[in-house]
Motif scaffolding. Structure first.
Motif, PDB file in Angstrom:
ATOM      1  N   LEU A  58       0.858  -1.180   0.000  1.00 11.67           N
ATOM      2  CA  LEU A  58       0.000   0.000   0.000  1.00 11.67           C
ATOM      3  C   LEU A  58       0.896   1.233   0.000  1.00 11.67           C
ATOM      4  N   ALA A  59       0.775   2.054  -1.043  1.00  9.88           N
ATOM      5  CA  ALA A  59       1.664   3.205  -1.189  1.00  9.88           C
ATOM      6  C   ALA A  59       0.986   4.531  -0.892  1.00  9.88           C
ATOM      7  N   ALA A  60      -0.327   4.623  -1.157  1.00  7.04           N
ATOM      8  CA  ALA A  60      -0.987   5.914  -1.009  1.00  7.04           C
ATOM      9  C   ALA A  60      -2.475   5.734  -0.697  1.00  7.04           C
ATOM     10  N   VAL A  61      -3.006   6.718   0.010  1.00  5.02           N
ATOM     11  CA  VAL A  61      -4.436   6.754   0.303  1.00  5.02           C
ATOM     12  C   VAL A  61      -4.968   8.087  -0.221  1.00  5.02           C
ATOM     13  N   LEU A  62      -5.997   8.018  -1.040  1.00  5.37           N
ATOM     14  CA  LEU A  62      -6.557   9.190  -1.691  1.00  5.37           C
ATOM     15  C   LEU A  62      -7.956   9.445  -1.132  1.00  5.37           C
ATOM     16  N   PHE A  63      -8.141  10.601  -0.525  1.00  2.00           N
ATOM     17  CA  PHE A  63      -9.383  10.910   0.174  1.00  2.00           C
ATOM     18  C   PHE A  63     -10.255  11.884  -0.611  1.00  2.00           C
ATOM     19  N   ASP A  64     -11.540  11.580  -0.684  1.00  2.00           N
ATOM     20  CA  ASP A  64     -12.521  12.574  -1.085  1.00  2.00           C
ATOM     21  C   ASP A  64     -12.676  13.555   0.081  1.00  2.00           C
ATOM     22  N   MET A  65     -13.352  14.681  -0.171  1.00  2.00           N
ATOM     23  CA  MET A  65     -13.475  15.691   0.879  1.00  2.00           C
ATOM     24  C   MET A  65     -14.884  15.776   1.447  1.00  2.00           C
ATOM     25  N   ASP A  66     -15.812  16.415   0.715  1.00  2.00           N
ATOM     26  CA  ASP A  66     -17.167  16.634   1.215  1.00  2.00           C
ATOM     27  C   ASP A  66     -17.883  15.317   1.480  1.00  2.00           C
ATOM     28  N   GLY A  67     -18.338  15.135   2.707  1.00  2.00           N
ATOM     29  CA  GLY A  67     -19.077  13.937   3.053  1.00  2.00           C
ATOM     30  C   GLY A  67     -18.212  12.748   3.429  1.00  2.00           C
ATOM     31  N   THR A  68     -16.908  12.834   3.142  1.00  2.00           N
ATOM     32  CA  THR A  68     -15.986  11.750   3.474  1.00  2.00           C
ATOM     33  C   THR A  68     -15.096  12.149   4.645  1.00  2.00           C
ATOM     34  N   LEU A  69     -14.345  13.224   4.468  1.00  4.48           N
ATOM     35  CA  LEU A  69     -13.496  13.721   5.549  1.00  4.48           C
ATOM     36  C   LEU A  69     -14.230  14.716   6.436  1.00  4.48           C
ATOM     37  N   VAL A  70     -15.019  15.577   5.833  1.00 10.60           N
ATOM     38  CA  VAL A  70     -15.690  16.640   6.581  1.00 10.60           C
ATOM     39  C   VAL A  70     -17.183  16.667   6.273  1.00 10.60           C
ATOM     40  N   GLN A  71     -17.954  17.171   7.239  1.00 10.26           N
ATOM     41  CA  GLN A  71     -19.405  17.227   7.099  1.00 10.26           C
ATOM     42  C   GLN A  71     -19.817  18.543   6.439  1.00 10.26           C
ATOM     43  N   THR A  72     -19.497  18.654   5.149  1.00  6.51           N
ATOM     44  CA  THR A  72     -19.850  19.859   4.407  1.00  6.51           C
ATOM     45  C   THR A  72     -20.916  19.606   3.352  1.00  6.51           C
ATOM     46  N   GLU A  73     -21.252  18.330   3.099  1.00  5.80           N
ATOM     47  CA  GLU A  73     -22.315  18.058   2.129  1.00  5.80           C
ATOM     48  C   GLU A  73     -23.619  18.725   2.556  1.00  5.80           C
ATOM     49  N   GLU A  74     -23.837  18.809   3.861  1.00  2.38           N
ATOM     50  CA  GLU A  74     -25.051  19.461   4.347  1.00  2.38           C
ATOM     51  C   GLU A  74     -25.107  20.923   3.913  1.00  2.38           C
ATOM     52  N   TYR A  75     -23.942  21.568   3.851  1.00  2.89           N
ATOM     53  CA  TYR A  75     -23.906  22.963   3.410  1.00  2.89           C
ATOM     54  C   TYR A  75     -24.332  23.088   1.951  1.00  2.89           C
ATOM     55  N   TRP A  76     -23.854  22.154   1.122  1.00  2.00           N
ATOM     56  CA  TRP A  76     -24.250  22.173  -0.287  1.00  2.00           C
ATOM     57  C   TRP A  76     -25.756  21.977  -0.405  1.00  2.00           C
ATOM     58  N   GLY A  77     -26.300  21.067   0.385  1.00  2.00           N
ATOM     59  CA  GLY A  77     -27.737  20.838   0.355  1.00  2.00           C
ATOM     60  C   GLY A  77     -28.515  22.064   0.789  1.00  2.00           C
ATOM     61  N   GLU A  78     -28.074  22.701   1.863  1.00  2.00           N
ATOM     62  CA  GLU A  78     -28.760  23.895   2.352  1.00  2.00           C
ATOM     63  C   GLU A  78     -28.765  24.987   1.294  1.00  2.00           C
ATOM     64  N   ALA A  79     -27.631  25.172   0.633  1.00  2.00           N
ATOM     65  CA  ALA A  79     -27.538  26.195  -0.406  1.00  2.00           C
ATOM     66  C   ALA A  79     -28.436  25.865  -1.596  1.00  2.00           C
ATOM     67  N   MET A  80     -28.497  24.594  -1.970  1.00  2.00           N
ATOM     68  CA  MET A  80     -29.344  24.183  -3.091  1.00  2.00           C
ATOM     69  C   MET A  80     -30.819  24.409  -2.760  1.00  2.00           C
ATOM     70  N   PHE A  81     -31.217  24.067  -1.542  1.00  2.00           N
ATOM     71  CA  PHE A  81     -32.612  24.267  -1.143  1.00  2.00           C
ATOM     72  C   PHE A  81     -32.960  25.763  -1.121  1.00  2.00           C
ATOM     73  N   GLU A  82     -32.017  26.586  -0.664  1.00  2.00           N
ATOM     74  CA  GLU A  82     -32.254  28.028  -0.636  1.00  2.00           C
ATOM     75  C   GLU A  82     -32.384  28.578  -2.056  1.00  2.00           C
ATOM     76  N   LEU A  83     -31.544  28.103  -2.961  1.00  2.00           N
ATOM     77  CA  LEU A  83     -31.626  28.550  -4.352  1.00  2.00           C
ATOM     78  C   LEU A  83     -32.979  28.165  -4.948  1.00  2.00           C
ATOM     79  N   ALA A  84     -33.398  26.927  -4.699  1.00  2.00           N
ATOM     80  CA  ALA A  84     -34.689  26.471  -5.217  1.00  2.00           C
ATOM     81  C   ALA A  84     -35.817  27.378  -4.726  1.00  2.00           C
ATOM     82  N   ALA A  85     -35.773  27.739  -3.457  1.00  4.61           N
ATOM     83  CA  ALA A  85     -36.810  28.609  -2.902  1.00  4.61           C
ATOM     84  C   ALA A  85     -36.801  29.977  -3.570  1.00  4.61           C
ATOM     85  N   SER A  86     -35.600  30.490  -3.844  1.00  4.79           N
ATOM     86  CA  SER A  86     -35.501  31.806  -4.493  1.00  4.79           C
ATOM     87  C   SER A  86     -36.034  31.770  -5.921  1.00  4.79           C
TER      88      SER A  86
END
Length: 234
Positions: A5-33
């Protein structure tokens, strides 16, 4: 290393950090607008995808027609809103901080491979660096720095080249279907930890509910499992 095993490659949103919720919140706000309400099913289809795809999903879900210029403006609005929300805090996903620290302590190469554009990824990287005392990645690849985005294998292959490692010696850690698909298509073993959408079993993929308790030895097992599975499309 003996385990190869030489390397580990990490995704970010939803894998390392809980930021997917932010994307969802922004999308819902845009839809409302725009005078509508984005369905949870449509939101799930945008997880891990590009902003262009997300805007197209939103447009179809609301049953409206937006010009290309309007779609680009919508995407910029969502990104700006996510940046604001990130300013309120960027929490780790369970077990992610510990696994990332263990991988670095073991002397393995590391990469962050995200569909998120650089200007937003840098906000997250700053938060991670402040917590860990430095950026823990040898390479970072963002969505606006690749010839094709996930589920295409290009982002993970680009990271492997930058790290100087063979894809067959890499383990990818992902939460989304498009990310898992990208890692497998790159010829890498994948540890999937689905959070906001289901990820079906596939050759070369190890599924877990969480990163809690996973150590480097567990990643070695993921790599071994990936090598024993037939490559997708072959």
């Amino acid at each position: 290393m003996p385990n190869e095993l030489a390397a580990v490659l990490f995704d970010m949103d939803g894998t390392l950090v809980q930021t997917e919720e932010y994307w969802g919140e922004a999308m819902f706000e845009l839809a409302a607008s725009l005078g509508g309400r984005m369905s949870p099913e449509a939101r799930a289809r945008t997880v891990g995808t590009s902003m262009r795809h997300s805007m197209q999903v939103l447009q179809a879900d609301l049953g409206i027609v937006r010009t290309e210029e309007q779609l680009q403006a919508d995407a910029r609005w969502v990104e700006d809103r996510v940046a604001e929300l990130m300013g309120t805090g960027i929490p780790w996903r369970p077990g992610a901080r510990e696994l990332l620290s263990a991988v670095r302590a073991a002397g393995l190469r590391t990469a962050l491979v995200t569909t998120t554009p650089r200007r937003l990824a840098d906000i997250v990287l700053g938060s991670i660096a402040a917590d860990l005392g430095g950026i823990p990645f040898h390479v970072t690849v963002c969505g606006d720095e690749v010839p094709a985005r996930k589920p295409d294998p290009a982002p993970y292959l680009q990271a492997a080249v930058a790290l100087g490692v063979e894809p067959s010696a890499c383990v990818v850690v992902e939460d989304s279907l498009v990310g898992v698909t990208s890692g497998l298509a790159a010829g890498m073993a994948v540890l999937g930890v689905p959070a906001m959408q289901p990820v079906p079993p596939a050759p070369g993929l190890t599924l877990r509910d969480t990163l809690v308790g996973i150590e480097v030895g567990g990643l070695v097992e993921v790599l071994a499992g990936g090598r024993s599975a037939p490559l997708a499309g072959r």
